[in-house]
Scaffold this active site. Structure first.
Site, PDB file in Angstrom:
ATOM      1  N   LYS A 162       0.810  -1.217   0.000  1.00 42.26           N
ATOM      2  CA  LYS A 162       0.000   0.000   0.000  1.00 42.26           C
ATOM      3  C   LYS A 162       0.843   1.267   0.000  1.00 42.26           C
ATOM      4  CE  LYS A 162      -4.308  -1.832   1.840  1.00 42.26           C
ATOM      5  NZ  LYS A 162      -3.978  -3.216   1.530  1.00 42.26           N
ATOM      6  N   GLU A 220      -9.723   0.617  -6.212  1.00 45.77           N
ATOM      7  CA  GLU A 220     -10.750   1.026  -5.263  1.00 45.77           C
ATOM      8  C   GLU A 220     -10.576   2.498  -4.880  1.00 45.77           C
ATOM      9  OE1 GLU A 220     -10.697  -1.688  -1.971  1.00 45.77           O
ATOM     10  OE2 GLU A 220     -11.569  -3.300  -3.168  1.00 45.77           O
ATOM     11  N   GLU A 234      -6.792   1.560  -2.890  1.00 43.94           N
ATOM     12  CA  GLU A 234      -5.844   0.477  -3.143  1.00 43.94           C
ATOM     13  C   GLU A 234      -6.193  -0.178  -4.468  1.00 43.94           C
ATOM     14  OE1 GLU A 234      -6.211  -2.362  -0.015  1.00 43.94           O
ATOM     15  OE2 GLU A 234      -8.212  -3.001  -0.588  1.00 43.94           O
ATOM     16  N   ASN A 270      -6.428  -4.040  -6.114  1.00 46.79           N
ATOM     17  CA  ASN A 270      -6.394  -5.483  -5.904  1.00 46.79           C
ATOM     18  C   ASN A 270      -5.994  -6.157  -7.207  1.00 46.79           C
ATOM     19  OD1 ASN A 270      -7.335  -5.562  -3.136  1.00 46.79           O
ATOM     20  ND2 ASN A 270      -9.293  -4.859  -3.946  1.00 46.79           N
TER      21      ASN A 270
END
Length: 683
Positions: free
Chosen positions: A177, A336, A349, A351
């Site tokens: 992150k 997101e 973030e 995915n």
């Protein structure tokens, strides 16, 4: 827990002086074990029907054999597409999953260890051996487990096996992150203010939080799925949050590094599906609204979002693609965002895998994302341009969990499915599952039962179909969250689109209590329960041979049945009469006509009450006439932590309800505890 849906049951008993007592009780449907288990075809056990209009070219060569490094519904989902593409599949499984549906679906299956995930589904050595043994050319990781593990991807590359996902650089960059936030900034993606580094200890966490300004979000650098995340509003919560988040992160991801950033209060959680290939092409496949959450985990998702306008949608999509291109992303992935009330959006973030909620995107675009991932992994370019990506209709997904929604909106439940029937007979319904009657929901894995998806020409139709699907979903043997799901989708705020990530706590500040009956719904319940009771008594009469039987029955020649019905500690007098399949029921100075087929052997009963169609579920019936029905779904001080339970890898803190001394502790670190177990006694 007063309510109409799951948890609303009716108990009919024989009262004194020839009167019948009908007492609706508030029970979970999972408390009742039914002996009747219907026959299911293999097709109905698995991913079920697709709502996507996808073409599969049998002449397009991809792989001969793919190993699916996952379990449950996502393994079934991947296998389904592989079969359509003419690809043989290999399932892996733990010893307790040997009879699971995904194992039965696959062409081959290999046991990779005992039940604990660390010894099976996370056991890279055993999985690599399974690949070698079966000759699989590629691996699809699904989501969770090893899906975002760069070391696993490296092992596959070293063995000349294709990883169906992005390359290790993208996994590394987006999986961290801290690094992903820096990359997002460089790609001119909107980001949340915060500390761009690793937090060393609790003291540093407090210092950083003060600099950023409360509230702050503490989260695992390598995390996802809501694990390792805590919101802190002051110094004390920051210290506690650092401790819990680091433990959770280490347990779930093997990496206890944390970061801290500004917490955007009352945001929406909206994500963008991206798809890239190995030729520099990338697309955004519209958005998914994922704001209905509990403990930072999604519960209900839909596509598209009611909140976004075309301009904001395009801006979010273009930034998502810019980030994907910045790391040469080649697969399906999700970016997101948090979106505030003024439609400002901030990168949260990325995915680097297939998302749980991908079916809603498939429904509105007509794409099969698993197929696209396989094609991209083989080296094919994308078949579509951005202008080709439509928004056709509306799709909603509810995550059906084996959880008790009356406890913190869903604490895990375990058990065996004694009866299970998916609502596949309804139009516009898709169920992604990996279970069947007799399947166990165990402590070792995520308690998801299925993903229930409905599709309609617009949002209103999709939501109505979801309501009907939830009413028609039969699940026995475990506690489940259908009651909560149904209440969410019919809630006036949700229907209007007035939602954010705090929706559940805002709407249910004292916790979820079940459906609150209106006067009309109460009368409908009383009328239906009375009719069902009389119907069962009439049915019993046909099999009654001994008139001196101790089992009381209602004689068929009786024109009217006077019943006393107890509901929520109130007693109602109900008078029922019958004409063919229709009961006329007088209740509370109202007369209601109840019509139905009254097939008491079926777990589902469709009844019509004065023109309103209702689906009820008969949970249990006893020989004496009793029945239950489901209608509409160490010195310590207050608040101090007395012990911590780890359930499904989520750290759950227990607090003392009153001041007192700890008398005794009935568990030790590492023990597995069940619902209702005595853990700590106070005096």
């Amino acid at each position: 827990m007063a309510g109409l849906w799951v948890g609303e049951a009716a108990l009919v008993t024989a009262g004194r002086r020839g009167r019948r007592w009908l007492q609706p009780l508030l029970r979970s449907a999972a408390l009742w074990t039914l002996k009747h288990v219907p026959h299911y075809s293999r097709q109905h056990l698995v991913v079920s029907r697709s709502l996507c209009s996808v073409g599969y070219d049998s002449n397009e060569k991809t792989f001969d054999k793919i190993l699916v490094a996952n379990r449950g519904e996502i393994a079934c989902r991947v296998i389904k597409t592989c079969k359509k593409m003419g690809i043989k599949t290999v399932a892996i499984h733990s010893d307790v999953d040997a009879s699971s549906v995904h194992v039965k679906m696959a062409d081959e299956a290999v046991c990779v260890g005992p039940a604990p995930t660390s010894k099976s589904y996370l056991n890279m050595d055993a999985i690599m051996e399974a690949i070698k043994k079966t000759g699989a050319q590629a691996v699809h990781p699904g989501y969770g487990f090893l899906s975002e593990n760069k070391e696993f991807a490296k092992c596959l590359a070293a063995a000349d096996v294709i990883f169906i996902g992005p390359d290790t650089h993208a996994i590394q960059a987006m999986g961290d992150k801290i690094e992903s936030k820096l990359l997002a900034k460089n790609a001119k993606v909107n980001t949340i203010p915060g500390f761009d580094g690793v937090v060393k200890d609790a003291d540093e966490a407090v210092r950083i939080a003060r600099e950023i300004g409360y509230p702050v979000m503490i989260k695992a650098s390598a995390g996802g799925g809501g694990k390792g995340m805590r919101i802190a509003w002051d110094d004390e919560e920051t210290r506690d949050g650092f401790r819990f988040s680091s433990k959770e992160a280490a347990s779930s991801f093997g990496d206890d590094r944390l970061l801290i950033e500004k917490f955007i209060d009352n945001p929406r959680h909206i994500e963008v599906q991206v798809l890239g290939d190995k030729h520099g092409n990338a697309l955004w496949l519209n958005e998914r609204e994922c704001s209905i959450q509990r403990r930072n985990q999604k519960v209900v998702e839909e596509a598209p979002s009611l909140f976004l306008d075309s301009e904001t949608r395009r801006a979010m999509g273009e930034q998502a693609v810019a980030l994907a291109k910045a790391v040469n992303y080649s697969s399906a992935g999700t970016v997101e965002f948090l979106v505030d009330s003024k439609k400002n959006f901030y990168f949260l973030e990325m995915n680097t895998r297939l998302q749980v909620e991908h079916p809603v995107t498939e429904c509105i675009t007509g794409l099969d994302l698993v197929q696209e991932m396989i094609r991209v992994a083989k080296g094919y370019p994308l078949r579509h341009k951005q202008a080709d990506i439509p928004i056709n209709g509306w799709a909603v997904e509810c995550r059906v969990y084996a959880e008790d929604p009356y406890k913190s909106f869903g604490l895990p439940s375990i058990g065996r499915l004694s009866q299970y029937q998916e609502p596949l007979h309804l139009p516009g319904v898709r169920v992604d599952s990996g279970i069947q009657p007799g399947s166990d929901i165990s402590i070792y894995y995520d308690p998801m039962i299925s993903k229930l998806i409905t599709y309609g020409s617009d949002r209103r139709e999709a939501l109505k179909r979801m309501e009907d699907a939830l009413d028609n979903y039969v699940i026995r043997g475990v506690t489940h969250n259908i009651a909560l799901l149904r209440e969410v989708i019919i809630n006036s705020r949700f229907v209007k689109g007035d939602i954010n990530t705090k929706f559940l706590s805002d709407v249910y500040p004292d916790g979820f209590k079940g459906h609150q009956l209106t006067e009309n719904e109460r009368n409908q319940l009383l009328a239906i329960a009375s009719s069902l009771f009389v119907a069962s008594q009439l049915r019993a009469h046909h099999f009654q041979e001994d008139e001196n039987s101790r089992v009381p029955i209602v004689k068929p020649q009786v024109a009217n049945w006077e019943l006393s019905v107890k509901l929520h500690d109130e007693v109602y007098t109900v008078v029922a009469s019958i004409s063919g399949p229709t009961f006329s029921v007088e209740v509370d100075e109202s007369k209601l006509n109840v019509t139905g087929a009254w097939n008491l052997a079926s777990p589902l009963l469709s009844v019509n009450v004065d023109g309103t169609q209702r689906m009820i579920q008969c949970l249990s019936r006893e020989a004496g006439g009793n029945m239950s029905i489901q209608f509409l779904g160490t010195v310590v001080a207050e608040g101090q932590e007395i012990c911590v339970i780890e359930a499904m890898k989520m750290q759950n803190s227990m607090t003392a309800g009153k001041t007192g001394k700890v008398k005794s502790v009935h568990c030790k670190a590492g023990d597995t505890v069940g619902e209702g177990d005595l853990l700590v006694e106070l005096e």
